[in-house]
Design a protein around this motif. Structure first.
Motif, PDB file in Angstrom:
ATOM      1  N   VAL A 174      10.826   2.993   1.562  1.00  0.00           N
ATOM      2  CA  VAL A 174      10.741   4.424   1.296  1.00  0.00           C
ATOM      3  C   VAL A 174      10.890   4.615  -0.205  1.00  0.00           C
ATOM      4  CG1 VAL A 174      11.818   6.679   1.669  1.00  0.00           C
ATOM      5  CG2 VAL A 174      11.615   5.052   3.575  1.00  0.00           C
ATOM      6  N   THR A 175       9.885   5.216  -0.834  1.00  0.00           N
ATOM      7  CA  THR A 175       9.895   5.403  -2.288  1.00  0.00           C
ATOM      8  C   THR A 175      10.209   6.840  -2.690  1.00  0.00           C
ATOM      9  OG1 THR A 175       7.496   5.726  -2.279  1.00  0.00           O
ATOM     10  CG2 THR A 175       8.306   3.486  -2.702  1.00  0.00           C
ATOM     11  N   GLY A 176      10.135   7.772  -1.746  1.00  0.00           N
ATOM     12  CA  GLY A 176      10.464   9.165  -2.043  1.00  0.00           C
ATOM     13  C   GLY A 176      10.662   9.958  -0.777  1.00  0.00           C
ATOM     14  N   GLU A 204      16.130   5.304   9.650  1.00  0.00           N
ATOM     15  CA  GLU A 204      15.462   4.272  10.450  1.00  0.00           C
ATOM     16  C   GLU A 204      14.208   3.750   9.745  1.00  0.00           C
ATOM     17  OE1 GLU A 204      15.036   6.144  14.294  1.00  0.00           O
ATOM     18  OE2 GLU A 204      17.212   6.239  14.526  1.00  0.00           O
ATOM     19  N   LEU A 205      13.469   4.634   9.113  1.00  0.00           N
ATOM     20  CA  LEU A 205      12.301   4.189   8.353  1.00  0.00           C
ATOM     21  C   LEU A 205      12.723   3.327   7.171  1.00  0.00           C
ATOM     22  CD1 LEU A 205      10.243   7.451   8.681  1.00  0.00           C
ATOM     23  CD2 LEU A 205       9.462   5.182   9.428  1.00  0.00           C
ATOM     24  N   ARG A 206      13.832   3.673   6.513  1.00  0.00           N
ATOM     25  CA  ARG A 206      14.346   2.856   5.408  1.00  0.00           C
ATOM     26  C   ARG A 206      14.670   1.431   5.875  1.00  0.00           C
ATOM     27  NH1 ARG A 206      15.535   5.829   0.854  1.00  0.00           N
ATOM     28  NH2 ARG A 206      16.085   7.999   1.159  1.00  0.00           N
ATOM     29  N   ASN A 207      15.042   1.300   7.150  1.00  0.00           N
ATOM     30  CA  ASN A 207      15.424  -0.004   7.701  1.00  0.00           C
ATOM     31  C   ASN A 207      14.278  -0.715   8.411  1.00  0.00           C
ATOM     32  OD1 ASN A 207      18.116   0.133   6.819  1.00  0.00           O
ATOM     33  ND2 ASN A 207      18.660   1.442   8.539  1.00  0.00           N
ATOM     34  N   THR A 208      13.075  -0.205   8.305  1.00  0.00           N
ATOM     35  CA  THR A 208      11.916  -0.821   8.960  1.00  0.00           C
ATOM     36  C   THR A 208      11.389  -1.961   8.099  1.00  0.00           C
ATOM     37  OG1 THR A 208      11.318   1.277  10.022  1.00  0.00           O
ATOM     38  CG2 THR A 208       9.572  -0.377   9.813  1.00  0.00           C
ATOM     39  N   PRO A 209      11.358  -3.182   8.646  1.00  0.00           N
ATOM     40  CA  PRO A 209      10.816  -4.307   7.876  1.00  0.00           C
ATOM     41  C   PRO A 209       9.363  -4.039   7.463  1.00  0.00           C
ATOM     42  CG  PRO A 209      11.972  -5.100   9.839  1.00  0.00           C
ATOM     43  CD  PRO A 209      11.866  -3.592   9.969  1.00  0.00           C
ATOM     44  N   SER A 223       5.946   2.530   0.418  1.00  0.00           N
ATOM     45  CA  SER A 223       5.145   1.381   0.025  1.00  0.00           C
ATOM     46  C   SER A 223       5.274   0.413   1.188  1.00  0.00           C
ATOM     47  CB  SER A 223       5.704   0.772  -1.268  1.00  0.00           C
ATOM     48  OG  SER A 223       4.990  -0.391  -1.614  1.00  0.00           O
ATOM     49  N   THR A 224       4.141  -0.057   1.705  1.00  0.00           N
ATOM     50  CA  THR A 224       4.216  -0.866   2.914  1.00  0.00           C
ATOM     51  C   THR A 224       3.306  -2.081   2.865  1.00  0.00           C
ATOM     52  OG1 THR A 224       4.121  -0.810   5.324  1.00  0.00           O
ATOM     53  CG2 THR A 224       2.475   0.506   4.153  1.00  0.00           C
ATOM     54  N   ARG A 225       3.762  -3.116   3.528  1.00  0.00           N
ATOM     55  CA  ARG A 225       2.947  -4.309   3.765  1.00  0.00           C
ATOM     56  C   ARG A 225       2.474  -4.326   5.220  1.00  0.00           C
ATOM     57  NH1 ARG A 225       2.525  -8.231   0.040  1.00  0.00           N
ATOM     58  NH2 ARG A 225       3.822  -8.073  -1.797  1.00  0.00           N
ATOM     59  N   LEU A 226       2.781  -3.264   5.960  1.00  0.00           N
ATOM     60  CA  LEU A 226       2.329  -3.143   7.337  1.00  0.00           C
ATOM     61  C   LEU A 226       0.867  -2.710   7.360  1.00  0.00           C
ATOM     62  CD1 LEU A 226       5.366  -1.184   8.851  1.00  0.00           C
ATOM     63  CD2 LEU A 226       4.914  -3.650   9.016  1.00  0.00           C
ATOM     64  N   SER A 227       0.138  -3.168   8.348  1.00  0.00           N
ATOM     65  CA  SER A 227      -1.225  -2.669   8.550  1.00  0.00           C
ATOM     66  C   SER A 227      -1.131  -1.197   8.967  1.00  0.00           C
ATOM     67  CB  SER A 227      -1.911  -3.466   9.660  1.00  0.00           C
ATOM     68  OG  SER A 227      -1.306  -3.180  10.911  1.00  0.00           O
ATOM     69  N   VAL A 247       0.852  -1.186   0.000  1.00  0.00           N
ATOM     70  CA  VAL A 247       0.000   0.000   0.000  1.00  0.00           C
ATOM     71  C   VAL A 247       0.893   1.243   0.000  1.00  0.00           C
ATOM     72  CG1 VAL A 247      -1.694   1.309   1.343  1.00  0.00           C
ATOM     73  CG2 VAL A 247      -1.844  -1.179   1.236  1.00  0.00           C
ATOM     74  N   ALA A 248       0.554   2.214  -0.826  1.00  0.00           N
ATOM     75  CA  ALA A 248       1.263   3.486  -0.832  1.00  0.00           C
ATOM     76  C   ALA A 248       0.767   4.328   0.344  1.00  0.00           C
ATOM     77  CB  ALA A 248       1.019   4.227  -2.145  1.00  0.00           C
ATOM     78  N   ALA A 249       1.686   4.954   1.051  1.00  0.00           N
ATOM     79  CA  ALA A 249       1.328   5.811   2.175  1.00  0.00           C
ATOM     80  C   ALA A 249       2.223   7.036   2.160  1.00  0.00           C
ATOM     81  CB  ALA A 249       1.478   5.048   3.499  1.00  0.00           C
ATOM     82  N   VAL A 250       1.776   8.057   2.874  1.00  0.00           N
ATOM     83  CA  VAL A 250       2.539   9.296   3.011  1.00  0.00           C
ATOM     84  C   VAL A 250       2.755   9.536   4.497  1.00  0.00           C
ATOM     85  CG1 VAL A 250       2.521  11.799   2.613  1.00  0.00           C
ATOM     86  CG2 VAL A 250       1.597  10.254   0.869  1.00  0.00           C
ATOM     87  N   LEU A 251       4.004   9.822   4.856  1.00  0.00           N
ATOM     88  CA  LEU A 251       4.373  10.139   6.232  1.00  0.00           C
ATOM     89  C   LEU A 251       4.966  11.537   6.270  1.00  0.00           C
ATOM     90  CD1 LEU A 251       6.305   6.839   7.163  1.00  0.00           C
ATOM     91  CD2 LEU A 251       3.877   7.350   7.490  1.00  0.00           C
ATOM     92  N   ALA A 252       4.666  12.279   7.321  1.00  0.00           N
ATOM     93  CA  ALA A 252       5.245  13.606   7.526  1.00  0.00           C
ATOM     94  C   ALA A 252       6.129  13.547   8.762  1.00  0.00           C
ATOM     95  CB  ALA A 252       4.149  14.647   7.700  1.00  0.00           C
ATOM     96  N   LEU A 253       7.338  14.085   8.654  1.00  0.00           N
ATOM     97  CA  LEU A 253       8.290  14.112   9.757  1.00  0.00           C
ATOM     98  C   LEU A 253       8.601  15.552  10.110  1.00  0.00           C
ATOM     99  CD1 LEU A 253       8.822  11.419   8.053  1.00  0.00           C
ATOM    100  CD2 LEU A 253      11.023  11.383   9.194  1.00  0.00           C
TER     101      LEU A 253
END
Length: 180
Positions: free
Chosen positions: A41-43, A32-37, A70-74, A9-15
């Motif tokens: 991170v696509t952009g 750290e987000l790049r290393n999250t199973p 892009s995530t497979r996380l709920s 699923v595509a998602a958007v996060l704001a930091l």
């Protein structure tokens, strides 16, 4: 909120951060987000320096940026991962909209809408916040939020005049250094 998607699923996060070395903290959070199973991170948007919106007077400016993932996380697991990274950076929640070492908000999760008080989707105030919308529009000029162009929403936001682009930044694929 706990359902694992059948496909990514595509998602958007704001930091954002405005305490300590905010630029370095935001860059570290991107790593750290790049290393999250379960999360790719696509952009990464260019970073923005912004004045605080709401909260107590006298806060330092924020460093903000937006990630597309892009995530497979709920949705709940994505939020938990974000909050885990916040906690690793000593995030406290003492004053609403107060200064913070790190804030990571889930702005969108695919096309999901939710009124869940723990994770409202899309983020209930994102459409009024240039500190989220401007970096997102720099990353994805044609992005939409609830059917409206993100760039148009950014231009109409009350804080539009307080958003300035930070030279350099974590949008570099390696994101090895600080944002500024």
């Amino acid at each position: 909120m706990d359902g694992v998607p059948a496909a990514p699923v595509a998602a958007v996060l704001a930091l954002g951060a405005n305490l300590g070395d905010a630029a370095a903290t935001v860059a570290q959070a991107v790593r750290e987000l790049r290393n999250t199973p379960g999360l790719e991170v696509t952009g990464v948007s260019p970073a923005a320096r912004t004045r605080p919106v709401g909260g107590p007077e006298g806060q330092p400016d924020y460093v903000n940026l937006v990630l597309t993932v892009s995530t497979r996380l709920s949705p709940a697991a994505l939020l938990a991962a974000a909050q885990g990274i916040e906690q690793a950076h000593h995030r406290t929640r003492e004053v609403r909209w107060g200064p913070r070492t790190l804030d990571i908000d889930v702005i969108t999760y695919g096309e999901m809408t939710s009124d869940d008080p723990v994770l409202t989707l899309p983020h209930p105030r994102a459409h009024t916040r240039a500190f989220v919308l401007a970096p997102w529009s720099w990353l994805e000029p044609e992005a939409t939020l609830s059917g409206e162009r993100v760039a148009d929403l950014a231009a109409q936001a009350d804080d539009a005049g307080s958003v300035t682009r930070v030279p350099g930044g974590a949008e570099d694929e390696d994101a090895a250094g600080p944002v500024s």
